[in-house]
Every structure is written in structure tokens, then in C-alpha cells.
Design a protein around this motif. Structure first.
Motif, PDB file in Angstrom:
ATOM      1  N   PRO A  20       7.430   2.433   5.496  1.00  6.05           N
ATOM      2  CA  PRO A  20       6.677   3.658   5.297  1.00  6.05           C
ATOM      3  C   PRO A  20       5.188   3.484   4.956  1.00  6.05           C
ATOM      4  O   PRO A  20       4.461   4.466   4.955  1.00  6.05           O
ATOM      5  N   ALA A  21       4.720   2.286   4.658  1.00  6.03           N
ATOM      6  CA  ALA A  21       3.285   2.118   4.387  1.00  6.03           C
ATOM      7  C   ALA A  21       2.490   2.569   5.607  1.00  6.03           C
ATOM      8  O   ALA A  21       2.916   2.382   6.750  1.00  6.03           O
ATOM      9  N   HIS A  42      10.765  -0.638  -0.121  1.00  2.00           N
ATOM     10  CA  HIS A  42      11.086   0.387   0.874  1.00  2.00           C
ATOM     11  C   HIS A  42      11.037  -0.128   2.309  1.00  2.00           C
ATOM     12  O   HIS A  42      11.066   0.651   3.250  1.00  2.00           O
ATOM     13  N   GLY A  43      10.890  -1.458   2.479  1.00  2.00           N
ATOM     14  CA  GLY A  43      10.976  -2.047   3.807  1.00  2.00           C
ATOM     15  C   GLY A  43       9.688  -2.120   4.599  1.00  2.00           C
ATOM     16  O   GLY A  43       9.732  -2.443   5.784  1.00  2.00           O
ATOM     17  N   THR A  53       0.813  -1.220   0.000  1.00  2.00           N
ATOM     18  CA  THR A  53       0.000   0.000   0.000  1.00  2.00           C
ATOM     19  C   THR A  53       0.847   1.270   0.000  1.00  2.00           C
ATOM     20  O   THR A  53       0.301   2.358  -0.128  1.00  2.00           O
ATOM     21  N   HIS A  54       2.156   1.143   0.091  1.00  2.00           N
ATOM     22  CA  HIS A  54       3.005   2.331   0.060  1.00  2.00           C
ATOM     23  C   HIS A  54       3.111   2.871  -1.362  1.00  2.00           C
ATOM     24  O   HIS A  54       2.673   3.986  -1.627  1.00  2.00           O
ATOM     25  N   VAL A  83       4.842  -7.546  -2.678  1.00  2.00           N
ATOM     26  CA  VAL A  83       5.536  -8.059  -1.500  1.00  2.00           C
ATOM     27  C   VAL A  83       6.325  -9.288  -1.921  1.00  2.00           C
ATOM     28  O   VAL A  83       6.002  -9.942  -2.912  1.00  2.00           O
ATOM     29  N   SER A  84       7.372  -9.603  -1.151  1.00  2.00           N
ATOM     30  CA  SER A  84       8.270 -10.658  -1.625  1.00  2.00           C
ATOM     31  C   SER A  84       8.568 -11.763  -0.630  1.00  2.00           C
ATOM     32  O   SER A  84       9.194 -12.746  -0.996  1.00  2.00           O
ATOM     33  N   GLY A  85       8.166 -11.615   0.604  1.00  2.00           N
ATOM     34  CA  GLY A  85       8.512 -12.655   1.564  1.00  2.00           C
ATOM     35  C   GLY A  85       7.606 -12.669   2.772  1.00  2.00           C
ATOM     36  O   GLY A  85       6.961 -11.672   3.100  1.00  2.00           O
TER      37      GLY A  85
END
Length: 156
Positions: free
Chosen positions: A136-137, A121-122, A102-103, A108-110
């Protein structure tokens, strides 16, 4: 005499070229963060990141997304083609969310330790309810309606 009057007839103005190059650069920058078509997210992954694939036709309502045995307890499976993350936060309880962060829309990857992670962006999300665990989402992953019948998990 202006620089535009020194150009060969039919050649684009310098201003036009600069604007076109700037627009192309912006398009590349935006697609790098918002694309669902990146090679790093082209396959489904389990909690430990191993490749488990996904059904080519799965994803439309009524099609089997996954088998319950494919979803590890405390982890999940990312179905990149379908745009869905299926998790099993506790034994026998299955949840599904959009796999689009949602950022800025990255895939998503994992999934590990009850957390769904975005590589761009973590951002991190809860595998139990999709809520934001780390920005940051600022918005949770949208829930997807699924049904579990026997060992089949389907979109509702």
C-alpha cells in the motif's frame, strides 16, 4: 439524580475513564505500526535474512555504515539502529535509503531479489532506486547520501 452524583467524592467520572482507556488503546495501536523500536527489526539483515549486526556508533555523518564486502550484489543490508538500508543493485554500485516504510513508518525487514520488503502491510520497494514496487505505500523510500571510499561506506 445522575450517575456522576452517585460516585464517591474524588473518583473520576465514567466519561473520563472511558476516554483515558480509549486514548491508551489508540496509542498502543499506533505504536505497533510506526515504531522503529520493534524487536523484529533490531538487527541488520542481509539478502538471505541472516544476522550481520551493525555498528553502534555508525550512522552520523562520516561514520562507517558498512564495508562494501558486507553488501551482497543484488541485495543489501538493513542497519536498523541507523535507520538506513544500503543496497548493491549491480556490482560496485551502492545505494542507500531510509529504512522507514513510507506507508505507516514501520521498519523494513528484508531484502531479496532486488526488493526491500516491509513486514507490516506488505509494501515492497526497489533496491535500485527505492521506488514502490508493491503497495500500500505510494511514496518511494527517501534516498540517503552516502560515499564509498575504498571498502568503507559512509553517510555523506
Amino acid at each position: 439524580m445522575t450517575s456522576e452524583s452517585l460516585q464517591p467524592q474524588g473518583a473520576p467520572a465514567r466519561r473520563t475513564v472511558v476516554a483515558a482507556v480509549g486514548a491508551a488503546g489508540l496509542a498502543v495501536a499506533l505504536s505497533a505500526c510506526g515504531s522503529d523500536d520493534s524487536s523484529s527489526s533490531g538487527s541488520a539483515t542481509t539478502q538471505n535474512g541472516s544476522d550481520v549486526g551493525g555498528g553502534a556508533a555508525a550512522g552520523s555523518s562520516g561514520d562507517v555504515l558498512a564495508r562494501t564486502s558486507d553488501i551482497p550484489e543484488g541485495g543489501g543490508k538493513i542497519l536498523a539502529k541507523e535507520g538506513v538500508v544500503v543496497t548493491q543493485p549491480v556490482k560496485g554500485q551502492f545505494k542507500a535509503f531510509s529504512s522507514k516504510c513510507t506507508h505507516q513508518g514501520c521498519a523494513v525487514s528484508g531484502i531479496a531479489g532486488g526488493v526491500i520488503s516491509c513486514p507490516c502491510h506488505g509494501s515492497q520497494f526497489s533496491a535500485a532506486d527505492g521506488s514502490v514496487k508493491k503497495g500500500p505505500a505510494t511514496q518511494p523510500l527517501p534516498a540517503k547520501n552516502i560515499t564509498v571510499s575504498g571498502d568503507e561506506i559512509k553517510l555523506a
